[in-house]
Every structure is written in structure tokens, then in C-alpha cells.
Design a protein around this motif. Sequence first.
Motif, PDB file in Angstrom:
ATOM      1  N   GLU A  49      -9.732   7.031  -8.531  1.00 37.18           N
ATOM      2  CA  GLU A  49      -8.468   7.331  -9.208  1.00 37.18           C
ATOM      3  C   GLU A  49      -8.656   7.140 -10.709  1.00 37.18           C
ATOM      4  OE1 GLU A  49      -5.382   4.849  -7.673  1.00 37.18           O
ATOM      5  OE2 GLU A  49      -5.611   5.640  -5.634  1.00 37.18           O
TER       6      GLU A  49
ATOM      7  N   TRP B 160      -5.527   5.494 -15.619  1.00 34.38           N
ATOM      8  CA  TRP B 160      -4.126   5.444 -16.019  1.00 34.38           C
ATOM      9  C   TRP B 160      -3.163   5.571 -14.841  1.00 34.38           C
ATOM     10  CZ3 TRP B 160      -7.717   8.901 -17.989  1.00 34.38           C
ATOM     11  CH2 TRP B 160      -7.715  10.170 -17.422  1.00 34.38           C
ATOM     12  N   GLU B 161      -3.695   5.926 -13.672  1.00 33.59           N
ATOM     13  CA  GLU B 161      -2.796   6.012 -12.508  1.00 33.59           C
ATOM     14  C   GLU B 161      -2.644   4.667 -11.811  1.00 33.59           C
ATOM     15  OE1 GLU B 161      -3.747   9.177  -9.790  1.00 33.59           O
ATOM     16  OE2 GLU B 161      -3.408  10.661 -11.368  1.00 33.59           O
ATOM     17  N   SER B 162      -3.705   3.855 -11.869  1.00 29.89           N
ATOM     18  CA  SER B 162      -3.598   2.533 -11.249  1.00 29.89           C
ATOM     19  C   SER B 162      -4.319   1.511 -12.135  1.00 29.89           C
ATOM     20  CB  SER B 162      -4.195   2.547  -9.850  1.00 29.89           C
ATOM     21  OG  SER B 162      -5.460   3.203  -9.881  1.00 29.89           O
TER      22      SER B 162
ATOM     23  N   LEU C  62      -3.922  -1.436 -12.853  1.00 33.66           N
ATOM     24  CA  LEU C  62      -4.013  -2.845 -12.468  1.00 33.66           C
ATOM     25  C   LEU C  62      -4.846  -3.075 -11.207  1.00 33.66           C
ATOM     26  CD1 LEU C  62      -0.395  -3.983 -13.332  1.00 33.66           C
ATOM     27  CD2 LEU C  62      -2.504  -4.351 -14.619  1.00 33.66           C
ATOM     28  N   ALA C  63      -5.414  -2.012 -10.658  1.00 40.60           N
ATOM     29  CA  ALA C  63      -6.233  -2.171  -9.454  1.00 40.60           C
ATOM     30  C   ALA C  63      -7.619  -2.684  -9.844  1.00 40.60           C
ATOM     31  CB  ALA C  63      -6.319  -0.845  -8.704  1.00 40.60           C
TER      32      ALA C  63
ATOM     33  N   ARG D 153     -13.200  -2.140 -10.914  1.00 41.44           N
ATOM     34  CA  ARG D 153     -12.261  -1.407 -10.073  1.00 41.44           C
ATOM     35  C   ARG D 153     -12.262  -1.916  -8.641  1.00 41.44           C
ATOM     36  NH1 ARG D 153      -8.122   1.185 -11.758  1.00 41.44           N
ATOM     37  NH2 ARG D 153      -8.367   3.370 -11.269  1.00 41.44           N
ATOM     38  N   GLN D 154     -11.062  -1.918  -8.060  1.00 36.80           N
ATOM     39  CA  GLN D 154     -10.990  -2.210  -6.630  1.00 36.80           C
ATOM     40  C   GLN D 154     -11.527  -1.008  -5.862  1.00 36.80           C
ATOM     41  OE1 GLN D 154      -7.446  -3.783  -4.993  1.00 36.80           O
ATOM     42  NE2 GLN D 154      -7.206  -5.318  -6.611  1.00 36.80           N
TER      43      GLN D 154
ATOM     44  N   ALA E 173      -9.635   2.205  -5.473  1.00 35.74           N
ATOM     45  CA  ALA E 173      -9.158   2.880  -6.673  1.00 35.74           C
ATOM     46  C   ALA E 173     -10.270   3.553  -7.465  1.00 35.74           C
ATOM     47  CB  ALA E 173      -8.420   1.891  -7.563  1.00 35.74           C
TER      48      ALA E 173
END
Lengths: 298, 276
Positions: free
Chosen positions: B46, B49-51, B53-54, B39-40, B43
Amino acid sequence: MGNTLAARRGATYELQQGYRLMMLPAVLAVVLFAIVPLAGMFALAFSDYHLIRGTNWEFGWRNFVRMLSDKRLMNSVYVMAALSVFGVIAQVLIGSAVAVGLQKITGRWRVGRVLFLLPYAVPHVAVALIWLSLFTPTLSPINAFFDLFGVTVPAFLTSQWGAIFAIVVADTWTNFPFAMLIIMAALQGISPDLEEAAAIDGATRVRTFIHITLPLLTPALLMITLFRFIDSLKHFPMIFVMTKGGPGRSTQATNYYAYVQTFQNSNVAYGAAIAVMLFLTAALISYHVAKLNQRVTT
Amino acid sequence: MIDNSDAYRQKRRFGMAVMILLLVFAALPTVWVLILSLRQPFAIFEPIWESPLALTLENFFKITRSDFPRALLNSFATAGLSTAFAMLVGVPAGFALAKARLAGKFMASWVLLLLRMAPPVGFVIPLFLAYVNAGLIDTYTGLVFAYMTLTLPLVVWSMWNSFAQVPDELIEAAIMDDASLAQAFFLVALPAARPGAVAAAILAFLVAWNDFFYALIITRSDTATAPVAVMNFISYDSVDWASIAVASIALTLPILPLMAIANRYIVQSLSGAVKG
């Protein structure tokens, strides 16, 4: 004739001496690394040694007398019992369910069993950290998932039984594969003929399970219980990482309590006395395991 | 016996549902830790499923700049050395226990089992005090010595079992043919017990690698092993979850091949102890 006999006897003697020589380094190492520290533990348990105050060289039973009226110790024994009882039940149930389920899975799906074995390979500190993250409400995907349906998952680690539940879950996750492996091995040893014969004789599935399968599984179940109980005497990393014994003292199992007394309260002598009690429990269990083992091997 | 009744099908479906649920339980933490490690930073809190691609590999690079790689090396070195010493001393002892005519074998088996089952807190307290006086706190020597209490009983116990399965006649025949005991050991018994020896070494390495308690008490910053060093990612005001995830992966990956080799043997040796 007499000469050769004497010579042979001499050779046998030499041989047995040779064996003793091979054992010597290990005996010395065990004495140095294990027996000497153990003797130290017993000596400390009868002493008044304090990490900061030092010692007045007074020896006696006071630490053991103190244990009798120590409510925190009593609490720690209950915690240890709760962790091991719930842990064993969960691990045996999940382990047997997966073992039975995997038996029915054949063909290329069999590689899937690796997924069930993987948790067993994860070191306990990593297990504890992973589950700590899963039980942290702001981070956990489980909380986020239930939030989608408007269901708020409680913060387990802040309540007494919640914290015990969390540790049992983490412990079960990493140890159910052990139960599974043992039960799988035991199931393989049970001839399907027996179950078929029972079915032909008109036994229902439940009755077959209770009267045929279960008795044959008993040694395996006994062993899992034994090993898990012994491990619960050493419960440490998960408590240290996930709850630090809290909230309050609700997850302070005995082994952890001995650590707290020794290294946080500096009360070395009392910590050693608790360790002695745990050690004697382990000695009792291992004596029975050794007896069992002797009966099998000789 | 094929049964296609509705009741049977329903039971099957129930069984499938239970298995899928259990699979989720078994696999979710692993998947989760992989996601967390990728994870970035922004993110992390979060839902995936909300981000979705982070993602980034930066967490893996970041950890190479911390103290953690050194701790991994410490783990390798201390687990490896204590395993090597335990094998060196323990394998001959296992052989002697299996083949010699000795009084007190039951006693020996009890002591070995007890040493494996006893809670480490009992060993650690006197070791800690001795180490403070001897200047062995936070030294490799001290840690390797301490790990011998874990690895040696394990090696002797499992080699005893392995050598017991080598037929006595094999050793006797070698000795009849004028082989010395050392020759019988190295040329006959050891090759026959090699799979057992490999498994014993692996199991010994694993207990030392997985140890947290000894290292927590007797190491400081210099010789901290990986399980203890992970805790540095948790501080009073913040937790570096991404690094913790990367570290958890780094703790597990090196031992997966070892587990794969030893896993069959674990069951054998454990179930052998009760089933015979």
C-alpha cells in the motif's frame, strides 16, 4: 678516507637490502594471490576446459577465434558501452549541477550536503535491491504517486531500453557523489579572479564557462570518465540483482557475459578468454594512468 | 555585484527548483528504504499515504532470527582479516617503494594499478578451480585469500603515496643517527604517515565489505557474507521486501562512520593522481 667511503657504500648497500626485505612479503603475496591466478586465467583461455566435460589438454587459439563471430559477445560490448556512456553523462551532469549548487549554499544549510553524499556509502548490492524495489510497479511509491494523477509509469525492467535505463539510474544514484566530490575539489582550485576578470572584459557567462571554467575542469572530467569506464568493465552486482542480464540479453554486459559462460554454461575456457580480453583493456588503460601518474610525481 | 533584475531572480528560482529535484532523487531511495523496513507486512504494497501508521519494528526482530546476522559477522571477519593481512604486508612494501632506490618502479606502479582495475572475473575463474581442488570453497581461509587480491594492491598503492609525502631527509637523518632501517620505519616514517595508513585500512576494509562477486562464487551457506546472504530473501515465488530493506540498512550503517573519515582522503588521493 677510503675506508669510510667503503664503509658508507657498505651501509648504503645494507640499507637497500633492508628495503628489499621489506618488500619481499608483499611481492610474494602479489605473486601468489594475483600473478598466479592471472597466469591460470591465460592458460585456461587457451585451453578447452569445461566444468563438466573436463579437458582433453588441447591448447590453441580456438576461444579467441570463436569470440570474433560471437554475436552475444558483440551485444555485450554494446551493452557495456551503453551503460558506461549513459552512466558517465548522467553522473557528470548531476554531479556538476549539485557541486555548483552546493557552492552557493552557505551557513547551516551546508550540512545538507550529507544527503547528497549518502548514496555513495551504500554497498552496490543494497543499491541494486533498493532500486529493484523502486522499479517494481506493484511496490514502488513512484508508481503509486503517479497513479494519483492517472499516469501509469511503465514497467522499466521488462523492456530492453527500460532495463538499461533502470541500471543507469541505480548506477548514477550511487556514483554521482563521486563525480560531485571531484568536481567540487576542482572548482575550489579555480580562482574566482579569473571568472571576474573575464566578466570585466565583457565576457558573457556562457563564454566564461566555455573558455575559462571548462578547460580548467577538463582534468577532473577526464578522470571521472576514466574511473567510471574502468568500473563499467566490472559491472556486475546491479545486473545480477536487477535484471539477471535480461530481458533477453539486453543488459548482459561483457563482464556478466563472462560470468554466464563460465558458471552457468560451464564453458570455463571461453569465459576465461573473455576475461583475458577485459583484462587487456584494463591493462591498456592502467598503463596510461600509470604514465600520467609518473609524469606528475617525478 | 548584486543583481536584482527579474531575469536574475528567475534564474535563481530555476536553480532552486533543479536543486530540490536533485535532492529528491538523492534522498528518495534512502527515505523509501527506511519506510519499507518499518512497514507492517499487510501494508507493504500500500502507498505510505494510505496507511501512514501501519508501522512496526517487527521486521528488525524478525531478521535477527534468520541467517543474516551470521552473514554480517562473516563479512566483518573476512573484511577485517584481509585488511589486517594487507596492512601487515603492504605498509612496509609501500615504504620501501617510496624510499628505496629501485629499478622498475614504473613497472610496480603499473602492476598495482592494473590489479585494482582488472575485472575480478579473471581472478575468480582460476581461484574457483583451485579452490574446488584444494577444498577451500566455502571456507574463511579461501575468502580471506581471495580478498587479498582486492586489499593488498590498494594498501601498497596508497601507502606508497603516503610515504612519498614524508620528506626523505627525515629518514636519512634518522639513519645518520645510527637508527636501523626498522627503527626509522617504526619511529619516524610510520607516525608521520599515520593518517594515510588509517585511510588505507578503511578503503581496504570497504572494498572487501562491499564485495559481492567473489563471495557469490566461492562461498556457500557457511561463510556467505552479508551481500550474498541478502539474496536469500528473494525466492522464486516471493520476495521478502521488508527483510531486504532491513538488510540494506544493516549493510550500510556499519560503514557510514568509516566513509565519513575516509571521504576527504578519497578525493585527495584521486585528484592527487591527476592534478599532482
